[in-house]
Enzyme design. Structure first.
Site, PDB file in Angstrom:
ATOM      1  N   THR A  80       0.854  -1.352  -0.005  1.00 40.42           N
ATOM      2  CA  THR A  80      -0.003  -0.090  -0.017  1.00 40.42           C
ATOM      3  C   THR A  80       0.974   1.147   0.071  1.00 40.42           C
ATOM      4  O   THR A  80       1.749   1.614   0.854  1.00 40.42           O
ATOM      5  CB  THR A  80      -0.930   0.089   1.261  1.00 40.42           C
ATOM      6  OG1 THR A  80      -1.483  -1.321   1.179  1.00 40.42           O
ATOM      7  CG2 THR A  80      -1.738   1.132   1.224  1.00 40.42           C
ATOM      8  N   PHE A 127      -6.125  -6.299  -1.167  1.00 36.98           N
ATOM      9  CA  PHE A 127      -7.286  -6.085  -0.519  1.00 36.98           C
ATOM     10  C   PHE A 127      -7.704  -7.094   0.793  1.00 36.98           C
ATOM     11  O   PHE A 127      -8.653  -7.243   1.407  1.00 36.98           O
ATOM     12  CB  PHE A 127      -8.377  -5.804  -1.316  1.00 36.98           C
ATOM     13  CG  PHE A 127      -8.547  -4.655  -2.000  1.00 36.98           C
ATOM     14  CD1 PHE A 127      -8.488  -3.337  -1.832  1.00 36.98           C
ATOM     15  CD2 PHE A 127      -8.052  -4.886  -3.415  1.00 36.98           C
ATOM     16  CE1 PHE A 127      -8.426  -2.317  -2.697  1.00 36.98           C
ATOM     17  CE2 PHE A 127      -7.809  -3.680  -4.379  1.00 36.98           C
ATOM     18  CZ  PHE A 127      -8.103  -2.572  -3.921  1.00 36.98           C
ATOM     19  N   LEU A 128      -6.615  -8.173   0.761  1.00 33.48           N
ATOM     20  CA  LEU A 128      -6.908  -9.167   1.699  1.00 33.48           C
ATOM     21  C   LEU A 128      -6.972  -8.839   3.124  1.00 33.48           C
ATOM     22  O   LEU A 128      -6.648  -7.790   3.466  1.00 33.48           O
ATOM     23  CB  LEU A 128      -5.861 -10.433   1.581  1.00 33.48           C
ATOM     24  CG  LEU A 128      -4.578 -10.057   2.267  1.00 33.48           C
ATOM     25  CD1 LEU A 128      -4.430 -10.039   3.571  1.00 33.48           C
ATOM     26  CD2 LEU A 128      -3.570 -11.219   1.540  1.00 33.48           C
ATOM     27  N   GLU A 187      -6.711  -9.797   7.059  1.00 31.66           N
ATOM     28  CA  GLU A 187      -5.989 -10.842   7.773  1.00 31.66           C
ATOM     29  C   GLU A 187      -7.153 -11.750   8.534  1.00 31.66           C
ATOM     30  O   GLU A 187      -8.146 -11.268   8.996  1.00 31.66           O
ATOM     31  CB  GLU A 187      -5.113 -10.349   8.891  1.00 31.66           C
ATOM     32  CG  GLU A 187      -3.855  -9.753   8.440  1.00 31.66           C
ATOM     33  CD  GLU A 187      -2.870  -9.389   9.227  1.00 31.66           C
ATOM     34  OE1 GLU A 187      -2.903  -9.520  10.571  1.00 31.66           O
ATOM     35  OE2 GLU A 187      -2.087  -8.330   8.827  1.00 31.66           O
ATOM     36  N   LYS A 230      -6.808   1.710  -3.235  1.00 33.27           N
ATOM     37  CA  LYS A 230      -6.470   1.113  -1.690  1.00 33.27           C
ATOM     38  C   LYS A 230      -6.621   2.128  -0.533  1.00 33.27           C
ATOM     39  O   LYS A 230      -7.417   1.847   0.498  1.00 33.27           O
ATOM     40  CB  LYS A 230      -5.178   0.664  -1.873  1.00 33.27           C
ATOM     41  CG  LYS A 230      -4.718  -0.077  -0.633  1.00 33.27           C
ATOM     42  CD  LYS A 230      -5.471  -1.481  -0.053  1.00 33.27           C
ATOM     43  CE  LYS A 230      -5.005  -1.765   1.056  1.00 33.27           C
ATOM     44  NZ  LYS A 230      -5.713  -2.849   1.656  1.00 33.27           N
ATOM     45  N   PHE A 262     -18.940  -3.405   8.862  1.00 34.83           N
ATOM     46  CA  PHE A 262     -18.121  -2.341   9.668  1.00 34.83           C
ATOM     47  C   PHE A 262     -18.847  -1.018  10.364  1.00 34.83           C
ATOM     48  O   PHE A 262     -18.469   0.029  10.412  1.00 34.83           O
ATOM     49  CB  PHE A 262     -17.402  -1.486   8.192  1.00 34.83           C
ATOM     50  CG  PHE A 262     -16.026  -2.421   7.962  1.00 34.83           C
ATOM     51  CD1 PHE A 262     -14.814  -1.907   8.348  1.00 34.83           C
ATOM     52  CD2 PHE A 262     -16.119  -3.504   7.458  1.00 34.83           C
ATOM     53  CE1 PHE A 262     -13.831  -2.761   8.144  1.00 34.83           C
ATOM     54  CE2 PHE A 262     -15.117  -4.420   7.285  1.00 34.83           C
ATOM     55  CZ  PHE A 262     -13.740  -3.857   7.568  1.00 34.83           C
ATOM     56  N   CYS A 268      -2.827  -1.891   9.188  1.00 33.68           N
ATOM     57  CA  CYS A 268      -3.283  -1.141   8.031  1.00 33.68           C
ATOM     58  C   CYS A 268      -4.127   0.044   8.232  1.00 33.68           C
ATOM     59  O   CYS A 268      -3.867   1.049   7.707  1.00 33.68           O
ATOM     60  CB  CYS A 268      -4.260  -2.278   6.993  1.00 33.68           C
ATOM     61  SG  CYS A 268      -3.146  -3.266   6.344  1.00 33.68           S
TER      62      CYS A 268
HETATM   63  N1  LIG Z   1      -1.366  -7.081   6.420  1.00 37.15           N
HETATM   64  C1  LIG Z   1      -2.534  -6.885   5.812  1.00 37.15           C
HETATM   65  O1  LIG Z   1      -3.700  -7.430   6.180  1.00 37.15           O
HETATM   66  C2  LIG Z   1      -2.527  -6.174   4.584  1.00 37.15           C
HETATM   67  C3  LIG Z   1      -3.469  -6.157   3.788  1.00 37.15           C
HETATM   68  C4  LIG Z   1      -3.377  -5.316   2.342  1.00 37.15           C
HETATM   69  C5  LIG Z   1      -2.095  -4.534   2.157  1.00 37.15           C
HETATM   70  N2  LIG Z   1      -1.171  -4.638   3.205  1.00 37.15           N
HETATM   71  C6  LIG Z   1       0.069  -4.163   2.596  1.00 37.15           C
HETATM   72  O2  LIG Z   1       0.962  -4.793   2.246  1.00 37.15           O
HETATM   73  C7  LIG Z   1       2.131  -4.551   2.575  1.00 37.15           C
HETATM   74  C8  LIG Z   1       2.685  -5.496   3.437  1.00 37.15           C
HETATM   75  O3  LIG Z   1       1.966  -5.864   4.614  1.00 37.15           O
HETATM   76  P1  LIG Z   1       2.443  -7.009   5.596  1.00 37.15           P
HETATM   77  O4  LIG Z   1       1.477  -7.018   6.638  1.00 37.15           O
HETATM   78  O5  LIG Z   1       2.527  -8.398   4.767  1.00 37.15           O
HETATM   79  O6  LIG Z   1       3.948  -6.646   5.917  1.00 37.15           O
HETATM   80  P2  LIG Z   1       4.820  -7.709   6.997  1.00 37.15           P
HETATM   81  O7  LIG Z   1       5.590  -6.520   7.870  1.00 37.15           O
HETATM   82  O8  LIG Z   1       4.058  -8.651   7.522  1.00 37.15           O
HETATM   83  O9  LIG Z   1       5.867  -8.077   6.021  1.00 37.15           O
HETATM   84  C9  LIG Z   1       6.802  -7.290   5.235  1.00 37.15           C
HETATM   85  C10 LIG Z   1       7.935  -8.453   4.740  1.00 37.15           C
HETATM   86  O10 LIG Z   1       8.866  -7.808   3.891  1.00 37.15           O
HETATM   87  C11 LIG Z   1      10.378  -7.892   4.225  1.00 37.15           C
HETATM   88  N3  LIG Z   1      11.035  -6.980   3.655  1.00 37.15           N
HETATM   89  C12 LIG Z   1      11.270  -5.820   4.122  1.00 37.15           C
HETATM   90  N4  LIG Z   1      12.333  -5.184   3.156  1.00 37.15           N
HETATM   91  C13 LIG Z   1      12.605  -6.134   2.181  1.00 37.15           C
HETATM   92  C14 LIG Z   1      13.328  -6.027   1.081  1.00 37.15           C
HETATM   93  N5  LIG Z   1      14.136  -5.142   0.970  1.00 37.15           N
HETATM   94  N6  LIG Z   1      13.498  -7.176   0.450  1.00 37.15           N
HETATM   95  C15 LIG Z   1      12.619  -8.405   0.711  1.00 37.15           C
HETATM   96  N7  LIG Z   1      11.970  -8.412   1.731  1.00 37.15           N
HETATM   97  C16 LIG Z   1      11.984  -7.339   2.635  1.00 37.15           C
HETATM   98  C17 LIG Z   1      10.129  -8.162   5.642  1.00 37.15           C
HETATM   99  O11 LIG Z   1      11.391  -8.960   6.079  1.00 37.15           O
HETATM  100  C18 LIG Z   1       8.781  -8.831   5.839  1.00 37.15           C
HETATM  101  O12 LIG Z   1       8.966 -10.408   5.828  1.00 37.15           O
HETATM  102  C19 LIG Z   1       2.013  -3.222   3.238  1.00 37.15           C
HETATM  103  O13 LIG Z   1       2.382  -2.268   2.381  1.00 37.15           O
HETATM  104  C20 LIG Z   1       0.735  -3.259   3.753  1.00 37.15           C
HETATM  105  O14 LIG Z   1       0.018  -2.245   4.086  1.00 37.15           O
HETATM  106  C21 LIG Z   1      -1.198  -5.309   4.097  1.00 37.15           C
END
Ligand SMILES: NC(=O)c1ccc[n+]([C@@H]2O[C@H](COP(=O)([O-])OP(=O)(O)OC[C@H]3O[C@@H](n4cnc5c(N)ncnc54)[C@H](O)[C@@H]3O)[C@@H](O)[C@H]2O)c1
Length: 441
Positions: free
Chosen positions: A126, A154-155, A157, A209, A254, A265
């Site tokens: 995002t 858009f998943l 958790e 998003k 919601f 998020c």
């Molecule tokens: N968690 C959610 O529910 C969700 C839903 C939709 C969108 N998002 C978005 O998706 C993105 C990821 O979220 P997340 O919750 O999976 O984050 P997270 O912190 O769980 O995972 C991020 C991963 O990226 C890795 N990482 C960091 N720098 C790196 C690099 N240079 N090369 C390779 N790997 C690297 C980290 O080690 C970590 O494993 C964010 O932008 C978030 O806003 C999250």
């Protein structure tokens, strides 16, 4: 098809496993070697329903492998999904894009010699509007054959696998026909199932998003603002929400009054959206989001106040049982968890706090080492003067109020999620209160 997924956290690990499930050959990449080791052994580094079996089957079937090497990633495939974190910056509400930039800067030099005529980098993280176009310039200088697209995630958790395999929509922000074609090929099984595929340019995709999350956050804060009005007027917010939600123009989702939103998020996304709009000179367009944030944060304080009211004032030296540590049910994610924020606020007022959660205790203990934890509900509630229901895990709805009343010192409960049955709890001798329901006790 072959593809890589860079960043294997909550989004990337699920995306990688689901893409393998769709029949692709996938290489997951992360800078965290421990995480990569666990994933390579078929073990998810976090709790997400359905992920464990799918990951193991994909790893055993050799459709999914993991590495820490971006050089290997560049050789493995011509399409790279970027799923790294975009947390809030430490010094402002803006988005910290350093992981996205590091991933691209790390990958780009290897793309030149990868042997692929065209390469596509697909952002799923995002990001603020304008990021993809800016990164495209940066990438072009380092790897001229590489194009960039944005395909926001858009998943949710707790239901991430289902959301990835049966999304309500896919949004493709593309800068070329090649990018659109490639994304259509990757998602072909989902498109064949009738998933809506919305094609646009990257700026709109990025905005979809942030605007969606802002709207969801606004809905939650709206009903919580109504809960404050209910508290002052003797009205009941649960009935109000039910009646409002029955209007198909509004809908019930919601509109759950209570402790408000948290997690990795919604809070950071509304702040990042507001920060970006202000940077663009559009502060007045997003002033609402500051209020949404404020209302949300206030709910945590209001729940602490309700706990104080139930113990007759000062929480100092009282036993407090906290049910829930994860920011939402069906997850072990405790990032910006409202439940832990409240638990810690109560602890800081001198209460003896014991926290239970079905899945998130390890993460919660690491984030809040000062709190005490219990592995079962009865243990958490032993000798409690008040029980706080803070995360709406289904198992808490099934608790036997009569049995729990024999464990606590005083049968007093704050239902901060407004989901427990007040009739059953009162019949078992409990005094209860909940945000927006002043007549409950
Ligand atoms: N968690 C959610 O529910 C969700 C839903 C939709 C969108 N998002 C978005 O998706 C993105 C990821 O979220 P997340 O919750 O999976 O984050 P997270 O912190 O769980 O995972 C991020 C991963 O990226 C890795 N990482 C960091 N720098 C790196 C690099 N240079 N090369 C390779 N790997 C690297 C980290 O080690 C970590 O494993 C964010 O932008 C978030 O806003 C999250």
């Amino acid at each position: 098809m072959r593809l890589t997924v860079i960043g294997t956290g909550y989004v990337g690990a699920v995306h990688a496993a689901c893409m393998a499930q769709l029949g692709h050959e996938v290489l997951g990449v992360d800078v965290d070697a421990e995480r990569i080791g666990a994933l390579a052994a078929g073990r998810p580094p976090f709790y997400e329903p359905g992920l464990s079996a799918m990951l193991k089957s994909a790893v055993d079937g050799r459709r999914l492998r993991f590495t820490t090497s971006l050089a290997e990633a560049a050789l493995f495939a011509d399409t790279h999904f970027v799923c790294v974190g975009t947390p809030q910056r430490a010094d402002s509400g803006a988005s910290d894009l350093r992981h996205v930039e590091a991933a691209l800067d790390g990958l780009a030099p290897y793309l030149r010699d990868s042997g692929y005529e065209r390469v596509l980098v697909v952002g799923k993280s995002t990001v603020p509007v304008g990021t993809a176009d800016r990164l495209a310039e940066r990438l072009r200088a380092l790897a001229p054959a590489a194009d960039i697209a944005w395909n926001p995630e858009f998943l949710r958790e707790g239901r991430a696998v289902r959301d990835t395999l049966r999304p309500e929509r896919l949004v493709a922000g593309v800068r070329s026909v090649h990018a659109e074609t490639r994304l259509r090929e990757i998602y072909a099984p989902l498109l064949a199932d009738g998933t809506r595929f919305i094609v646009t340019e990257p700026a709109t995709a990025e905005l979809v998003k942030l605007a969606s999350n802002s709207f969801l956050a606004t809905k939650i804060s709206f009903i919580n603002a109504m809960a404050e009005i209910c508290d002052a007027t003797g009205a009941d917010v649960r009935t109000l929400a039910e009646a409002m939600g029955a209007d198909s123009r509004i809908g019930p989702d919601f509109l759950a009054p209570g402790l408000g939103f948290g997690g990795s998020c919604l809070p950071k996304d509304i702040r990042a959206f507001a920060a970006r709009a202000e940077e663009l000179g559009l502060g007045p367009s997003v002033v609402l989001l500051h209020q949404v944030d404020e209302i949300n944060t206030r709910q945590r304080r209001r729940v602490v106040d309700l706990a104080e009211r139930l113990v007759g004032g000062d929480l100092g030296d009282h036993g407090v049982a906290v049910l829930g540590a994860a920011f939402k049910p069906h997850s072990d994610d405790v990032r910006d968890s409202p439940a832990l924020d409240v638990a810690d606020a109560v602890r800081r007022r001198g209460a003896r706090v014991r926290v239970h959660d079905p899945e998130a205790v390890d993460n919660a203990r690491a984030a809040y080492p000062e709190l005490q934890f219990a592995l079962d509900v009865a243990k958490a509630c032993e000798q409690a003067d008040v029980v706080l229901h803070l995360t709406e895990w289904p198992q808490y709805r099934e608790l036997d109020p009569a049995a729990l009343a024999t464990v606590v010192r005083t049968p007093a409960l704050v239902d901060a999620r407004n989901v427990l049955d007040p009739v059953a709890w009162r019949a078992a001798g409990w005094t209860l209160c909940a945000p927006g329901r002043p007549r409950l006790g």
